[in-house]
Design a protein around this motif. Structure first.
Motif, PDB file in Angstrom:
ATOM      1  N   PRO A  94       0.806  -1.234   0.000  1.00  0.00           N
ATOM      2  CA  PRO A  94       0.000   0.000   0.000  1.00  0.00           C
ATOM      3  C   PRO A  94       0.832   1.274   0.000  1.00  0.00           C
ATOM      4  CG  PRO A  94      -0.895  -1.603   1.542  1.00  0.00           C
ATOM      5  CD  PRO A  94       0.378  -2.171   1.041  1.00  0.00           C
ATOM      6  N   VAL A  95       1.923   1.295   0.782  1.00  0.00           N
ATOM      7  CA  VAL A  95       2.772   2.489   0.816  1.00  0.00           C
ATOM      8  C   VAL A  95       3.418   2.727  -0.550  1.00  0.00           C
ATOM      9  CG1 VAL A  95       4.799   3.528   1.908  1.00  0.00           C
ATOM     10  CG2 VAL A  95       3.191   2.194   3.272  1.00  0.00           C
ATOM     11  N   TRP A  96       3.814   1.643  -1.212  1.00  0.00           N
ATOM     12  CA  TRP A  96       4.401   1.754  -2.553  1.00  0.00           C
ATOM     13  C   TRP A  96       3.381   2.322  -3.538  1.00  0.00           C
ATOM     14  CZ3 TRP A  96       8.897   1.928  -4.814  1.00  0.00           C
ATOM     15  CH2 TRP A  96       9.039   1.618  -6.159  1.00  0.00           C
ATOM     16  N   LEU A  97       2.124   1.894  -3.415  1.00  0.00           N
ATOM     17  CA  LEU A  97       1.077   2.424  -4.294  1.00  0.00           C
ATOM     18  C   LEU A  97       0.840   3.914  -4.050  1.00  0.00           C
ATOM     19  CD1 LEU A  97      -1.641  -0.372  -4.317  1.00  0.00           C
ATOM     20  CD2 LEU A  97      -0.258   0.397  -6.221  1.00  0.00           C
ATOM     21  N   MET A  98       0.749   4.297  -2.793  1.00  0.00           N
ATOM     22  CA  MET A  98       0.523   5.710  -2.496  1.00  0.00           C
ATOM     23  C   MET A  98       1.690   6.575  -2.962  1.00  0.00           C
ATOM     24  SD  MET A  98      -1.419   5.718   1.210  1.00  0.00           S
ATOM     25  CE  MET A  98      -0.253   4.654   2.048  1.00  0.00           C
ATOM     26  N   LEU A  99       2.913   6.078  -2.774  1.00  0.00           N
ATOM     27  CA  LEU A  99       4.081   6.813  -3.248  1.00  0.00           C
ATOM     28  C   LEU A  99       4.060   6.951  -4.763  1.00  0.00           C
ATOM     29  CD1 LEU A  99       6.852   8.108  -2.736  1.00  0.00           C
ATOM     30  CD2 LEU A  99       7.854   5.813  -2.910  1.00  0.00           C
ATOM     31  N   ALA A 100       3.713   5.856  -5.466  1.00  0.00           N
ATOM     32  CA  ALA A 100       3.670   5.908  -6.928  1.00  0.00           C
ATOM     33  C   ALA A 100       2.607   6.887  -7.411  1.00  0.00           C
ATOM     34  CB  ALA A 100       3.399   4.507  -7.484  1.00  0.00           C
ATOM     35  N   LEU A 101       1.431   6.849  -6.820  1.00  0.00           N
ATOM     36  CA  LEU A 101       0.377   7.779  -7.219  1.00  0.00           C
ATOM     37  C   LEU A 101       0.793   9.224  -6.983  1.00  0.00           C
ATOM     38  CD1 LEU A 101      -2.727   5.865  -5.811  1.00  0.00           C
ATOM     39  CD2 LEU A 101      -2.199   6.237  -8.216  1.00  0.00           C
ATOM     40  N   SER A 102       1.446   9.480  -5.856  1.00  0.00           N
ATOM     41  CA  SER A 102       1.877  10.844  -5.548  1.00  0.00           C
ATOM     42  C   SER A 102       2.961  11.317  -6.508  1.00  0.00           C
ATOM     43  CB  SER A 102       2.388  10.905  -4.105  1.00  0.00           C
ATOM     44  OG  SER A 102       2.894  12.191  -3.808  1.00  0.00           O
ATOM     45  N   LEU A 118      -1.262   9.647 -13.165  1.00  0.00           N
ATOM     46  CA  LEU A 118      -2.161   8.848 -12.334  1.00  0.00           C
ATOM     47  C   LEU A 118      -2.620   7.590 -13.059  1.00  0.00           C
ATOM     48  CD1 LEU A 118      -4.350  11.665 -10.737  1.00  0.00           C
ATOM     49  CD2 LEU A 118      -2.482  10.401  -9.666  1.00  0.00           C
ATOM     50  N   LEU A 119      -2.808   7.692 -14.378  1.00  0.00           N
ATOM     51  CA  LEU A 119      -3.255   6.534 -15.150  1.00  0.00           C
ATOM     52  C   LEU A 119      -2.189   5.440 -15.196  1.00  0.00           C
ATOM     53  CD1 LEU A 119      -5.055   8.184 -18.207  1.00  0.00           C
ATOM     54  CD2 LEU A 119      -6.114   7.051 -16.260  1.00  0.00           C
ATOM     55  N   VAL A 120      -0.930   5.856 -15.338  1.00  0.00           N
ATOM     56  CA  VAL A 120       0.132   4.860 -15.506  1.00  0.00           C
ATOM     57  C   VAL A 120       0.835   4.545 -14.193  1.00  0.00           C
ATOM     58  CG1 VAL A 120       0.526   5.585 -17.876  1.00  0.00           C
ATOM     59  CG2 VAL A 120       1.860   6.633 -16.053  1.00  0.00           C
ATOM     60  N   ALA A 121       0.405   5.156 -13.072  1.00  0.00           N
ATOM     61  CA  ALA A 121       1.104   4.958 -11.802  1.00  0.00           C
ATOM     62  C   ALA A 121       1.070   3.503 -11.355  1.00  0.00           C
ATOM     63  CB  ALA A 121       0.493   5.857 -10.729  1.00  0.00           C
ATOM     64  N   VAL A 122      -0.101   2.878 -11.398  1.00  0.00           N
ATOM     65  CA  VAL A 122      -0.214   1.492 -10.920  1.00  0.00           C
ATOM     66  C   VAL A 122       0.574   0.527 -11.798  1.00  0.00           C
ATOM     67  CG1 VAL A 122      -1.808  -0.403 -10.520  1.00  0.00           C
ATOM     68  CG2 VAL A 122      -2.381   1.882  -9.716  1.00  0.00           C
ATOM     69  N   PRO A 123       0.409   0.534 -13.145  1.00  0.00           N
ATOM     70  CA  PRO A 123       1.215  -0.401 -13.939  1.00  0.00           C
ATOM     71  C   PRO A 123       2.710  -0.162 -13.828  1.00  0.00           C
ATOM     72  CG  PRO A 123      -0.165   0.990 -15.354  1.00  0.00           C
ATOM     73  CD  PRO A 123      -0.592   1.233 -13.967  1.00  0.00           C
ATOM     74  N   LEU A 124       3.139   1.102 -13.809  1.00  0.00           N
ATOM     75  CA  LEU A 124       4.566   1.371 -13.705  1.00  0.00           C
ATOM     76  C   LEU A 124       5.107   0.986 -12.333  1.00  0.00           C
ATOM     77  CD1 LEU A 124       5.119   4.737 -15.609  1.00  0.00           C
ATOM     78  CD2 LEU A 124       5.629   2.414 -16.343  1.00  0.00           C
TER      79      LEU A 124
END
Length: 420
Positions: free
Chosen positions: A300-308, A319-325
């Motif tokens: 979860p922390v990795w996801l929040m960091l990526a989105l930010s 924001l669109l490519v944050a999760v796949p990347l």
């Protein structure tokens, strides 16, 4: 000659940097194509399943496209207006809720809630901020989405791109596989398989979980009679991809609205609490283990960091490519960590190089090598003698031809003299 590994790394690293710079420079122009590629990726397993059932690839893609378009139209025409209306009303009602909370706290804790005190002032600022920033955020999101994703991009480019990519997905994957560098192809295939496993487990699985939770929360809260129930249910379900964040934010909002709307009705307030309790139990014990599984590996922390980070750097496209990347980077980081643990930098001991190929030694009777050498010398001398003999024969043949031509000329001269 083999290309050194460090040069290969420089070449591929430079290509990746160029690609990222191009995407950053294009910005929102590539967003419809990224959305189309994402849709094609998510729907490819469905197309493969329909093919296994006997449909052709083209017919499978047509069936999927029609179903998705109909679902999208229903959501836009039926669900979206209600969601936007309830969200706007919830934001506008927030100051009134905060005011009632102040009154409640003043009545219960008069010493704490001194007029003009820090707690009272803080609550007043919270209500004003929610009203102003919430409306601003909603307007910004809707305005940016409608500004970035124009009507043409949303209703024409995305479906067309998704249709053609889905139609040719397997062929594209095969062609990309052919372009892989041959030396590193097995490693790249393994990394790509791991990334696909993470993405498919998270995006498809979590998307289905969000859909189920959103439907459950919205219908249940609407049945309870909670105002803004659909908006709160969608909010809680959307944030559920980060464990506990969705239920905490959605549950706190729902309970706050229930206290504001159902004060003096403990049964209704208890029903709202029960809805989120049941949703959390079902999500944690059934939906997440059965649908998403434990192999995703996205913290979860990795996801929040990526989105930010990606949202700050690339805006809405980020924001669109944050999760796949972030999923791809997570796989690459784990791969690099495994290689690091095998290296001398981690073990502190120099790892010996790969052993050279063994030298084959044939054991033969004594004198065999000398005999072969003598035979080779004899064969060489015979070959040289044959070549000299051929040269001598060629020289004799040329001399005979020259003598024959000279004799023929002499005879012609004699005949001419006799006639004269």
């Amino acid at each position: 000659m083999r290309l050194p590994a460090h040069k290969q790394s420089w070449y591929w690293g430079g290509g990746l940097i160029v690609l990222l710079l191009v995407l950053w420079g294009l910005g929102n122009a590539v967003m419809p194509f990224l959305i189309g590629a994402g849709v094609a990726y998510l729907l490819d397993p469905v197309a493969d399943w329909l093919e296994r059932k006997g449909l052709s690839r083209t017919l499978s893609v047509v069936v999927i496209t029609l179903c998705v378009v109909m679902l999208f139209v229903v959501v836009v025409l039926v669900f979206m207006p209600v969601l936007i209306r309830q969200t706007t009303q919830l934001i506008q009602t927030a100051p009134e809720m905060v005011t009632k909370l102040q009154v409640f706290l003043v009545n219960r804790f008069p010493d704490l809630m001194v007029e003009g005190g820090p707690v009272s002032a803080a609550l007043a600022r919270v209500g004003t901020t929610i009203s102003e920033r919430g409306g601003e955020l909603l307007g910004t999101v809707l305005g940016s989405v409608m500004g970035i994703v124009s009507f043409v991009a949303l209703f024409v480019i995305v479906p067309v791109v998704a249709f053609y990519l889905l139609l040719d997905w397997d062929n594209m994957v095969a062609r990309l596989d052919e372009l892989l560098p041959r030396e590193g192809a097995p490693t790249i295939r393994k990394l790509a398989h791991d990334i696909d496993d993470v993405l498919s487990g998270f995006m498809r699985g979590q998307g289905l979980v969000i859909l189920i939770l959103g439907t459950f929360y919205s219908i249940s809260l609407a049945v309870v009679g909670l105002p803004f129930g659909i908006a709160i249910g969608v909010l809680a379900a959307t944030l559920s991809f980060i464990p506990y964040v969705g239920v905490v934010v959605g549950g706190a909002t729902a309970i706050g609205v229930a206290l504001f709307s159902f004060w003096g009705q403990p049964f209704s307030i208890g029903a709202v609490v029960a809805v989120f309790a049941i949703g959390q139990i079902v999500e944690g014990n059934y939906l997440q283990p059965k649908i998403v599984g434990g192999h995703v590996g996205l913290h979860p922390v990795w996801l929040m960091l990526a989105l930010s980070v990606f949202g700050t750097l690339f805006g809405f496209v980020g924001l669109l490519v944050a999760v796949p990347l972030s999923a791809a980077l997570g796989v690459l980081v784990r791969f690099a960590a495994a290689r690091y643990k095998e290296s001398a930098l981690y073990t502190g001991q120099e790892i010996p190089p790969q052993p050279a190929p063994p030298t084959l030694v044939e054991i033969v009777p004594a004198g065999t090598a000398e005999q072969k050498r003598n035979l080779a010398l004899v064969s060489r001398e015979m070959a040289i003698a044959a070549i000299k003999r051929e040269e001598l024969e060629e020289e004799l043949r040329r001399r005979r031809e020259i003598e024959a031509k000279a004799q023929e000329k002499a005879e012609k001269l004699e005949r001419k003299t006799a006639l004269d």
